[in-house]
Design a protein around this motif. Structure first.
Motif, PDB file in Angstrom:
ATOM      1  N   MET A 113    -115.889  52.283 -21.601  1.00  0.00           N
ATOM      2  CA  MET A 113    -116.276  51.432 -22.731  1.00  0.00           C
ATOM      3  C   MET A 113    -115.791  50.003 -22.531  1.00  0.00           C
ATOM      4  O   MET A 113    -116.476  49.050 -22.919  1.00  0.00           O
ATOM      5  CB  MET A 113    -115.716  52.015 -24.026  1.00  0.00           C
ATOM      6  N   PHE A 123    -122.516  57.621 -23.603  1.00  0.00           N
ATOM      7  CA  PHE A 123    -122.006  56.625 -24.546  1.00  0.00           C
ATOM      8  C   PHE A 123    -123.091  55.596 -24.821  1.00  0.00           C
ATOM      9  O   PHE A 123    -123.999  55.373 -24.010  1.00  0.00           O
ATOM     10  CB  PHE A 123    -120.770  55.920 -23.977  1.00  0.00           C
ATOM     11  N   LYS A 144    -113.206  57.626 -20.834  1.00  0.00           N
ATOM     12  CA  LYS A 144    -114.020  56.907 -21.821  1.00  0.00           C
ATOM     13  C   LYS A 144    -113.502  55.500 -22.088  1.00  0.00           C
ATOM     14  O   LYS A 144    -114.294  54.545 -22.175  1.00  0.00           O
ATOM     15  CB  LYS A 144    -114.074  57.690 -23.138  1.00  0.00           C
TER      16      LYS A 144
END
Length: 206
Positions: free
Chosen positions: A167, A204, A163
């Protein structure tokens, strides 16, 4: 395969471009990676027959020569798309380099076409210039569809444990585009391809 490409109409070579054509390879500016430009145009029911490998390049000069002699994405016909991927990777979810990956997706309705060409240029420049400081970038696709245009940046690791890297790439995309207003979602390529119905829940959001 250059004949398959939708070229800019009546585009003549300027003096700089003529020089690039005859420039020795060792005089050009090498990129960190080699890239391949693909063009998809839906004329057959078979995906493989619609996808054309146009050209590969590994220098700044050859990228701009190719880019400047193709139509802007907003001028493409519906069900067409451009792809730039690292050499050896096909712009398809089941390529061995993509199958465990995902994509940051930007969706532009028809009434918002105006920034698409500029965004595409910025994404490509940032990608081949390695501004993401990540080896996880596989490529990018801009797809013209009936209801709008989709721009996506593909990465090779969509695991939830990754993640932070995912991101970071997404935030860098927004920085490259020069806007915080645009909404982006990150999707698993395998989950998107095997979805039921027309909606895929993103992993996300940004």
């Amino acid at each position: 395969m250059l004949d398959e490409l939708p070229k800019v109409e009546n585009k003549e070579l300027n003096e700089t471009e003529k020089a690039i054509v005859i420039m020795p390879k060792d005089s050009k500016h090498l990129l960190a990676n080699q890239w391949t430009f693909w063009f998809y145009e839906q004329k057959s029911k078979l995906w493989e027959e619609n996808l054309h490998e146009i050209a590969s390049f590994d220098t700044v000069e050859d990228f701009w020569f190719l880019f400047n002699h193709t139509k802007c994405p907003s001028k493409l016909s519906s069900q067409s798309h451009y792809s730039y991927f690292k050499y050896g990777i096909k712009p398809n979810w089941d390529d061995v380099n993509n199958i465990a990956g995902g994509r940051w997706l930007l969706d532009f309705p028809q009434q918002q076409f105006h920034p698409v060409d500029e965004y595409w240029r910025k994404i490509l420049m940032s990608m081949i210039d390695e501004v993401y400081e990540s080896s996880e970038i596989n490529g990018a696709i801009i797809s013209v569809q009936n209801k709008g245009i989709k721009l996506s940046v593909w990465t090779k690791n969509a695991s939830k444990d990754n993640k932070n890297n995912i991101m970071a790439i997404g935030k860098k995309i927004k920085y490259v585009l020069g806007t915080e207003d645009i909404k982006m979602v990150y999707e698993s390529l395998t989950r998107t391809e095997n979805k039921q119905g027309s909606y895929t829940k993103p992993m996300f959001n940004l």
